[in-house]
Design a protein around this motif. Structure first.
Motif, PDB file in Angstrom:
ATOM      1  N   LEU A   9      -0.965  19.334 -31.839  1.00 13.25           N
ATOM      2  CA  LEU A   9      -0.760  17.922 -32.172  1.00 13.25           C
ATOM      3  C   LEU A   9       0.558  17.415 -31.588  1.00 13.25           C
ATOM      4  O   LEU A   9       1.566  18.127 -31.609  1.00 13.25           O
ATOM      5  CB  LEU A   9      -0.711  17.746 -33.695  1.00 13.25           C
ATOM      6  N   VAL A  11       3.197  15.636 -32.643  1.00 12.35           N
ATOM      7  CA  VAL A  11       3.656  15.233 -33.980  1.00 12.35           C
ATOM      8  C   VAL A  11       4.402  13.904 -33.944  1.00 12.35           C
ATOM      9  O   VAL A  11       4.149  13.007 -34.750  1.00 12.35           O
ATOM     10  CB  VAL A  11       4.539  16.341 -34.599  1.00 12.35           C
ATOM     11  N   SER A  12       5.343  13.773 -33.014  1.00  8.94           N
ATOM     12  CA  SER A  12       6.153  12.547 -32.985  1.00  8.94           C
ATOM     13  C   SER A  12       5.271  11.329 -32.763  1.00  8.94           C
ATOM     14  O   SER A  12       5.434  10.296 -33.415  1.00  8.94           O
ATOM     15  CB  SER A  12       7.203  12.641 -31.876  1.00  8.94           C
ATOM     16  N   ASP A  16       4.765   8.416 -35.609  1.00  9.52           N
ATOM     17  CA  ASP A  16       5.158   7.064 -35.177  1.00  9.52           C
ATOM     18  C   ASP A  16       3.982   6.093 -35.332  1.00  9.52           C
ATOM     19  O   ASP A  16       4.111   4.997 -35.881  1.00  9.52           O
ATOM     20  CB  ASP A  16       5.604   7.141 -33.713  1.00  9.52           C
ATOM     21  N   VAL A  34       3.755  18.424 -42.314  1.00  8.59           N
ATOM     22  CA  VAL A  34       3.493  18.897 -40.950  1.00  8.59           C
ATOM     23  C   VAL A  34       3.466  20.426 -40.948  1.00  8.59           C
ATOM     24  O   VAL A  34       4.436  21.061 -41.387  1.00  8.59           O
ATOM     25  CB  VAL A  34       4.583  18.402 -39.975  1.00  8.59           C
ATOM     26  N   GLY A  35       2.379  20.996 -40.477  1.00  4.09           N
ATOM     27  CA  GLY A  35       2.249  22.456 -40.405  1.00  4.09           C
ATOM     28  C   GLY A  35       2.422  22.934 -38.978  1.00  4.09           C
ATOM     29  O   GLY A  35       1.756  22.441 -38.066  1.00  4.09           O
ATOM     30  N   GLU A  86       4.088  25.296 -32.065  1.00  2.00           N
ATOM     31  CA  GLU A  86       3.382  24.022 -31.964  1.00  2.00           C
ATOM     32  C   GLU A  86       2.766  23.710 -33.334  1.00  2.00           C
ATOM     33  O   GLU A  86       2.641  24.585 -34.183  1.00  2.00           O
ATOM     34  CB  GLU A  86       2.288  24.099 -30.895  1.00  2.00           C
ATOM     35  N   SER A  87       2.361  22.458 -33.533  1.00  3.26           N
ATOM     36  CA  SER A  87       1.834  22.046 -34.830  1.00  3.26           C
ATOM     37  C   SER A  87       0.325  21.822 -34.761  1.00  3.26           C
ATOM     38  O   SER A  87      -0.202  21.342 -33.761  1.00  3.26           O
ATOM     39  CB  SER A  87       2.529  20.762 -35.288  1.00  3.26           C
ATOM     40  N   SER A  88      -0.342  22.193 -35.868  1.00  2.00           N
ATOM     41  CA  SER A  88      -1.802  22.140 -35.912  1.00  2.00           C
ATOM     42  C   SER A  88      -2.329  21.228 -37.018  1.00  2.00           C
ATOM     43  O   SER A  88      -3.531  20.979 -37.088  1.00  2.00           O
ATOM     44  CB  SER A  88      -2.358  23.545 -36.148  1.00  2.00           C
ATOM     45  N   TYR A  89      -1.443  20.761 -37.893  1.00  2.00           N
ATOM     46  CA  TYR A  89      -1.911  20.065 -39.091  1.00  2.00           C
ATOM     47  C   TYR A  89      -0.893  19.022 -39.525  1.00  2.00           C
ATOM     48  O   TYR A  89       0.296  19.329 -39.645  1.00  2.00           O
ATOM     49  CB  TYR A  89      -2.105  21.089 -40.213  1.00  2.00           C
TER      50      TYR A  89
ATOM     51  N   SER C  12      10.850   6.336 -36.709  1.00  2.00           N
ATOM     52  CA  SER C  12      10.197   7.137 -35.669  1.00  2.00           C
ATOM     53  C   SER C  12      11.219   7.981 -34.925  1.00  2.00           C
ATOM     54  O   SER C  12      11.000   9.171 -34.664  1.00  2.00           O
ATOM     55  CB  SER C  12       9.453   6.228 -34.691  1.00  2.00           C
ATOM     56  N   GLY C  28       7.329  26.855 -41.080  1.00  2.00           N
ATOM     57  CA  GLY C  28       5.904  26.519 -41.035  1.00  2.00           C
ATOM     58  C   GLY C  28       5.583  25.166 -41.637  1.00  2.00           C
ATOM     59  O   GLY C  28       4.547  24.578 -41.337  1.00  2.00           O
TER      60      GLY C  28
END
Lengths: 145, 73, 145, 73
Positions: A9, A11-12, A16, A34-35, A86-89, C12, C28
């Motif tokens: 994802l 995220v930013s 935003d 954020v995961g 990196e983020s997934s959720y 943001s 995490g």
């Protein structure tokens, strides 16, 4: 709103976009969760299978619960591979007052972990290994046993 | 015919079965040795609605899904 | 990290900056809380006084509590005027696991509301009126009475 | 001398007082009618550390702050 993305994802960009979507909606509290993939057990990353039809009805049910409290929820999740750091959720609650938002994000994230039809795999040396030990049987499992 | 799908890590091809309830499906799957580890911890949906009873009736065209233990996030 | 900004927060930008600061730190879970000025009671906005020396020691104390749980916190707050639908407050927790983050953001935000030396004023027709009814006496108040 | 500051909405100029503990400060402020509404709901810090007892001693150069009810966020 429920979004599925191939891979990690942004995220930013997502935070935003969601913030700007709702900033005039008169919600006093916005709480995203954020995961992000942790470096542990020697994995290269994680990979996800998502079963969309049931994820969507599960999410719709939670959106209705949120509406009853004057709140809304948004969620984004990855499909496929997501590498370390990196983020997934992302899940987020917007509500007029803080108590509803603080309680709702907790309940939502916990039920997500216990019920959302998503399967996690460790990526290790080009293998994709089901994270069985960290997975939870959905409530009511075992009726075919 | 009823279509039976195995989601996530179960890694089994879908079946097309002539069955009229979940009891009959249970009997068939209990005979599949590779399915034993999944039957006790999988949830069941019929036409993408979760069901809680093995007596759930099935009709021609229904889709049954088996959902093994989950871990999103 | 504690940041004070004159006027409204660029949400943001702050979320993006904090996320990127910590994305390789192996946390995490990242949970920000964003507070936005609601249109209510006919106000044009809110205004804030902040007493920095005690805010900083209050925050440092919470940062130490966070460290003991393997977590960190960041906070940004506005000084002066913040108009309707703008944001004045962001608090965020980063932690390895979700339960610590979900519990910590709740405790932190509640204690912030009860203890942080910040005073809120309604902006109405060029007047700046102390929000007495929504304010909370700090624990231990009244010793000079 | 001890400097006494009134934070946030109290809206009172700082005082420079010759006092040796908070009891003496309490006596002085109780005589100020405009301060009555604030004494019962204000917390007190000495040199930016919150204090919980009126017996707190003060020495030359100390700073006392009165903190009325707060509402951040």
């Amino acid at each position: 709103m429920l979004e599925l993305h191939d891979g990690s994802l942004d995220v930013s960009n997502i935070l935003d976009r969601w913030y700007k979507q709702e900033r005039k909606s008169n919600y006093g509290a916005f709480i995203p969760f954020v995961g992000t993939i942790r470096d542990e057990d020697g994995i290269d990353g994680l990979s996800f299978d998502v079963y969309e039809p049931i994820l969507e009805s599960w999410f719709k049910n939670w959106q209705e619960k949120a509406h009853k409290k004057g709140a809304i929820i948004k969620m984004a999740h990855s499909r496929g591979d997501v590498m370390l750091h990196e983020s997934s959720y992302i899940a987020a609650v917007f509500s007029p007052k803080r108590r509803v938002a603080l309680e709702f994000i907790d309940e939502f994230v916990e039920d997500f972990k216990a019920s959302a039809p998503i399967w996690k795999y460790d990526l290790k040396n080009t293998e994709r290994i089901y994270a069985k030990d960290r997975s939870t049987a959905i409530a009511g499992s075992g009726i075919l046993k | 015919m009823v279509r039976v799908e195995f989601l996530g890590p179960i890694n089994k091809e879908p079946l097309e079965l002539n069955i009229s309830n979940l009891n009959e499906l249970a009997t068939i799957l209990q005979g599949d040795e590779k399915m034993n580890q999944w039957l006790e911890n999988s949830a069941v949906a019929v036409n993408d609605m979760m069901v809680s009873s093995r007596d759930t009736a099935l009709k021609n065209g229904d889709k049954v899904s088996l959902l093994p233990p989950v871990c999103g996030g």
